[in-house]
Write a protein that holds these residues in place. Structure first.
Motif, PDB file in Angstrom:
ATOM      1  N   ASP A   1      10.876   7.541   5.607  1.00  0.00           N
ATOM      2  CA  ASP A   1      11.263   6.220   5.095  1.00  0.00           C
ATOM      3  C   ASP A   1      10.401   5.130   5.718  1.00  0.00           C
ATOM      4  O   ASP A   1      10.015   4.161   5.043  1.00  0.00           O
ATOM      5  CB  ASP A   1      12.741   5.965   5.386  1.00  0.00           C
ATOM      6  N   ALA A   2      10.103   5.281   7.010  1.00  0.00           N
ATOM      7  CA  ALA A   2       9.272   4.276   7.674  1.00  0.00           C
ATOM      8  C   ALA A   2       7.862   4.265   7.082  1.00  0.00           C
ATOM      9  O   ALA A   2       7.260   3.202   6.886  1.00  0.00           O
ATOM     10  CB  ALA A   2       9.215   4.565   9.177  1.00  0.00           C
ATOM     11  N   VAL A   3       7.342   5.438   6.758  1.00  0.00           N
ATOM     12  CA  VAL A   3       6.017   5.519   6.158  1.00  0.00           C
ATOM     13  C   VAL A   3       6.019   4.896   4.767  1.00  0.00           C
ATOM     14  O   VAL A   3       5.117   4.129   4.401  1.00  0.00           O
ATOM     15  CB  VAL A   3       5.541   6.992   6.091  1.00  0.00           C
ATOM     16  N   ARG A   4       7.062   5.200   3.969  1.00  0.00           N
ATOM     17  CA  ARG A   4       7.150   4.617   2.627  1.00  0.00           C
ATOM     18  C   ARG A   4       7.247   3.093   2.692  1.00  0.00           C
ATOM     19  O   ARG A   4       6.610   2.380   1.889  1.00  0.00           O
ATOM     20  CB  ARG A   4       8.366   5.187   1.904  1.00  0.00           C
ATOM     21  N   ALA A   5       8.027   2.606   3.641  1.00  0.00           N
ATOM     22  CA  ALA A   5       8.165   1.147   3.776  1.00  0.00           C
ATOM     23  C   ALA A   5       6.829   0.516   4.138  1.00  0.00           C
ATOM     24  O   ALA A   5       6.460  -0.534   3.607  1.00  0.00           O
ATOM     25  CB  ALA A   5       9.219   0.825   4.832  1.00  0.00           C
ATOM     26  N   ALA A   6       6.093   1.158   5.047  1.00  0.00           N
ATOM     27  CA  ALA A   6       4.790   0.610   5.438  1.00  0.00           C
ATOM     28  C   ALA A   6       3.813   0.639   4.274  1.00  0.00           C
ATOM     29  O   ALA A   6       3.032  -0.297   4.071  1.00  0.00           O
ATOM     30  CB  ALA A   6       4.236   1.404   6.625  1.00  0.00           C
ATOM     31  N   MET A   7       3.864   1.683   3.467  1.00  0.00           N
ATOM     32  CA  MET A   7       2.971   1.775   2.319  1.00  0.00           C
ATOM     33  C   MET A   7       3.317   0.741   1.269  1.00  0.00           C
ATOM     34  O   MET A   7       2.432   0.131   0.649  1.00  0.00           O
ATOM     35  CB  MET A   7       3.041   3.179   1.717  1.00  0.00           C
TER      36      MET A   7
ATOM     37  N   ALA B   1       4.721  -2.150   1.819  1.00  0.00           N
ATOM     38  CA  ALA B   1       4.363  -3.473   2.318  1.00  0.00           C
ATOM     39  C   ALA B   1       2.864  -3.714   2.226  1.00  0.00           C
ATOM     40  O   ALA B   1       2.415  -4.840   2.043  1.00  0.00           O
ATOM     41  CB  ALA B   1       4.826  -3.622   3.769  1.00  0.00           C
ATOM     42  N   ALA B   2       2.090  -2.647   2.322  1.00  0.00           N
ATOM     43  CA  ALA B   2       0.636  -2.789   2.305  1.00  0.00           C
ATOM     44  C   ALA B   2       0.059  -2.760   0.895  1.00  0.00           C
ATOM     45  O   ALA B   2      -1.143  -2.902   0.717  1.00  0.00           O
ATOM     46  CB  ALA B   2       0.001  -1.680   3.142  1.00  0.00           C
TER      47      ALA B   2
END
Length: 765
Positions: free
Chosen positions: A512-518, A520-521
């Motif tokens: 989930d943290a990776v998806r959120a970072a992606m 946002a970017a």
């Protein structure tokens, strides 16, 4: 007798265990401690369940390792957990993993229950046997393909439909179906392996596959493609085939990403150990077929007879092995576990001795003097019975098979032999416990548990009772036999098993943290390197690779810059080769130097075996199947070791061994550098020196010497890029051990010079 290994308290327990073996005419002398021996520590634990026992043992090792590290000892701590059988090895291995303690299971029997090894063996079975449906089911519902239950049921329906059709998919006649049913077993009637092969090429709108979801068809087709590739590679040497299976199933990635298995170099330890066992088998089996290997693995899985090959303790690693495999070894700390009745000592179920099927008569064995003797003299019994033939016959049979009677207070010859053989096995169990206890130098933990999944609680082993008596501890209490913690709902499980298990919450949170970072970017933009990788994959699938691969090993750099076209052609048409004897000796020598440094496994990458090779042996050199060291290898290795011990590096401690450094190079390529050893030379003002051990032939011309130094030039650049050390402060050396030849080069290639040589070779192809 003096023990030069054990501290005093450990010897107290060992001598007490040995006491019952003393008898008139065979006194067993007590062991005495060496001059200056320490007191030593012996602890006893007997928690409620085997899971509690495993947690206690893991915590005990964590404390011992921490104490050792705090003491400032120059070498890493060594430890071992010793088992009577392999049954509970993974329970204890999991407990060590939860505390991030590096560990390794020794012996094929224990390895075969390791999940990643089970996956590899399952794939070998599927490649070899078209009826190995159970092995394929494990792989399909596992983490690599994750096919759902509904799709698995539809796949079985497809297999059932195919079994009732001919090669043209026309229904079989009733007569043919009846003949088939009468000529094969139920397990041969339906083959899901055939169904997966069929689905690989079947169109989506075909009626027989309509019951499988689109996603399920995609995953099953991916599985079918992998099976097809591996079948085409079945003729490769088995170690190479196993490596391909690991890559196709992505086991290297799964292990490296599993935080509970420790660092990547430790996580893949079990797979490397399994490959080592396979190589040892192949050294004794000239045929080396998949069929013979699987038969051998089946034997190892069903018995504990295939004990570990003797391996020295690994600094910083807790080894798990059977007591039989520990003979002759020693560790700083040892935990002897499962000290309960029917485990250690083991249950004696066979007292027939050499009367059993397939057992060598004791009189023909080398240890016959220590074995019970079968004593029956039928002629003497018949002579004592007089002249009546019936009475003589009855007397001889009674002397052989009588139970305990007034005439035979200890029973007939058979009963006496069985009783003596039972006593002999009990003595052997006690000797085995003695061996286990005396493997520890300073710290010893003896443990057991009441419950381990059985119906009734276990009682403490008599050897554990001996230790409690010596240590002056309280007796172990009993438990309620009706309160089994493993009864009831605790025995149920869902299938298929969740591949993430208890890690699911942490892994999903990270995802989930990776998806959120992606998010946002913004949408991801492929990097130039990723684009090249995708292009390379597409070309490989088309079979028309026209460029060098993105990942280039430093050891092959000279091939690219001297013959770019030829190297590209060879890469596009790889041919399996039987490995040179020199290659195997080189592998064993590198492993010895690495272990000698005390930095074992400091940097081995999952794919290093595919990328880094030593120099070629002489043309026409003998080739042999890969395997464990044979007598000829040992002679060659002894010579290499002797030369190394005389070298300038023998007295130096490396700051790193077998480390892999990858760095980006010209046109988006990545150079893979595996450095054998790195030293800080205080005798040269603290300069860094990178050394590459070579066991092949030394260069014969100045041109060959320059080409081989290109590999070291890349190593120098890699170390500079990773650690920021100026290129001018890094020395490089090739040590051709067999020739006792050191080659150095003061020329420092800049990155621009190396790129220019690469580009020039590529442009001239």
């Amino acid at each position: 007798m003096t023990s030069w290994r054990n501290d005093e308290r450990i010897l107290d327990v060992a001598n007490r265990i040995l006491e019952p073996l003393s008898r008139p005419g065979l006194d067993v002398p007590a062991l005495r401690s060496r001059p200056g021996a320490g007191t030593g520590r012996v602890e006893v634990a007997f928690p409620h369940t085997v899971d509690d026992e495993a947690e206690h043992v893991a915590e005990w090792f964590a404390r011992r390792r921490a104490e050792h590290a705090a003491s400032g000892a120059p070498r890493a701590h060594t430890g071992a957990i010793l088992f009577r059988s392999k049954r509970h090895m993974h329970t204890f291995a999991s407990a060590l993993a939860r505390r991030d303690i590096p560990h390794r299971i020794l012996g094929l029997g224990g390895l075969l229950s390791t999940p990643e090894v089970v996956d590899v063996v399952s794939m070998l079975r599927v490649i070899h046997d078209p009826t190995a449906g159970s092995a394929l089911i494990r792989l399909l519902v596992g983490p690599r393909f994750a096919v759902g239950l509904a799709d698995m049921a539809a796949l079985h329906d497809l297999a059932t439909a195919l079994a009732s059709r001919d090669a043209d998919l026309s229904p079989l006649s009733d007569e043919v179906r009846q003949r088939l049913r009468s000529s094969r077993g139920a397990d041969e009637a339906v083959s899901i392996i055939d169904a997966v092969d069929f689905l690989r090429t079947a169109p989506d709108d075909y009626r027989l596959v309509s019951g499988i979801t689109a996603q399920g068809r995609a995953r099953l087709r991916a599985a079918g493609e992998i099976l097809e590739r591996l079948r085409r590679s079945a003729g490769l040497p088995i170690p190479e085939l196993i490596r391909m299976i690991e890559l196709e199933l992505r086991l290297d990635i799964e292990l490296a990403a599993n935080e509970s298995r420790g660092p990547a170099r430790v996580a893949a330890t079990q797979l490397r150990a399994f490959t080592d066992e396979v190589r040892a088998f192949l050294s004794a089996d000239d045929r080396g077929t998949i069929a013979s290997l699987l038969a051998w693995l089946d034997k190892a899985e069903s018995t504990d007879e295939l004990m570990p090959r003797p391996e020295p303790p690994e600094p910083g690693v807790v080894q798990l092995l059977t007591i039989h495999g520990s003979k002759g070894l020693e560790w700083d700390a040892v935990s002897v576990v499962r000290l309960v009745e029917d485990e250690l000592p083991g249950r004696i179920s066979d007292t027939s001795g050499w009367f059993g099927f397939g057992v060598v008569p004791f009189a023909l064995r080398g240890d016959r003097d220590a074995l019970p003797e079968f004593r029956w003299d039928p002629q003497a019994e018949m002579d004592a019975a007089g002249g009546d033939p019936a009475a003589r016959h009855k007397a001889a049979l009674s002397a052989l098979a009588a139970g305990v009677t007034k005439a035979f207070p200890h029973g007939g010859a058979l009963r006496r032999f069985r009783d003596e053989y039972r006593d002999y096995q009990k003595q052997e169990e006690r000797r085995l416990a003695y061996v286990a206890v005396t493997r520890a130098r300073r710290d010893l933990l003896l443990s057991g548990a009441h419950w381990a999944g059985q119906v009734k609680p276990r009682k403490a082993s008599p050897y554990l009772q001996d230790a409690i008596e010596v240590l002056g501890l309280d007796e172990i209490g009993s438990v309620d036999p009706d309160e089994n913690p493993y009864d009831g709902p605790g025995l149920t499980a869902s299938w298929p098993l969740d591949p993430l298990g208890g890690r699911r919450r942490r892994v999903m949170a990270a995802a989930d943290a990776v998806r959120a970072a992606m998010a946002a970017a913004g949408p991801p933009v492929p990097s130039p390197q990723l684009e090249r990788l995708l292009i390379e994959r597409a070309e490989r699938l088309r079979g028309a690779g026209a460029e060098a691969p993105t990942r280039v090993p430093a050891s092959r750099f000279k091939d690219w810059v001297t013959d770019y076209r030829g190297t590209l052609r060879d890469l596009g048409r790889p041919m399996p080769e039987r490995p040179y004897t020199q290659t195997r000796i080189g592998t064993l020598f590198h492993a010895w130097v690495e272990h000698r440094s005390g930095l074992v496994g400091a940097g081995s990458a999952a794919e290093s075996a595919l990328w880094e090779i030593d120099e070629d042996a002489d043309a026409g050199a003998e080739t042999v199947p890969m395997g464990g060291a044979n007598a000829g290898d040992e002679v060659a290795l002894a010579s290499l070791r002797e030369i190394f011990e005389r070298s300038e590096w023998a007295q130096l401690q490396p700051i790193a061994v077998e480390i892999e450094i990858d760095f980006s190079f010209a046109e988006g390529h990545i150079v893979i550098c595996k450095l054998d050893a790195v030293y800080r030379r205080e005798d040269r003002g603290g300069r860094i020196e990178i050394v590459d051990w070579k066991t092949g032939r030394a260069p014969r011309t100045a041109r060959e010497r320059e080409e081989r130094m290109l590999q070291l030039a890349l190593y120098r650049l890699a170390y500079h890029r990773r650690f920021g050390v100026p290129l001018e402060q890094i020395d490089v050396a090739l040590f051709y051990v067999a020739d006792d030849l050191v080659i150095r080069d003061d020329r420092v290639y800049s990155e621009a010079e190396l790129v220019q040589r690469w580009s020039a070779a590529r442009a001239a192809r």
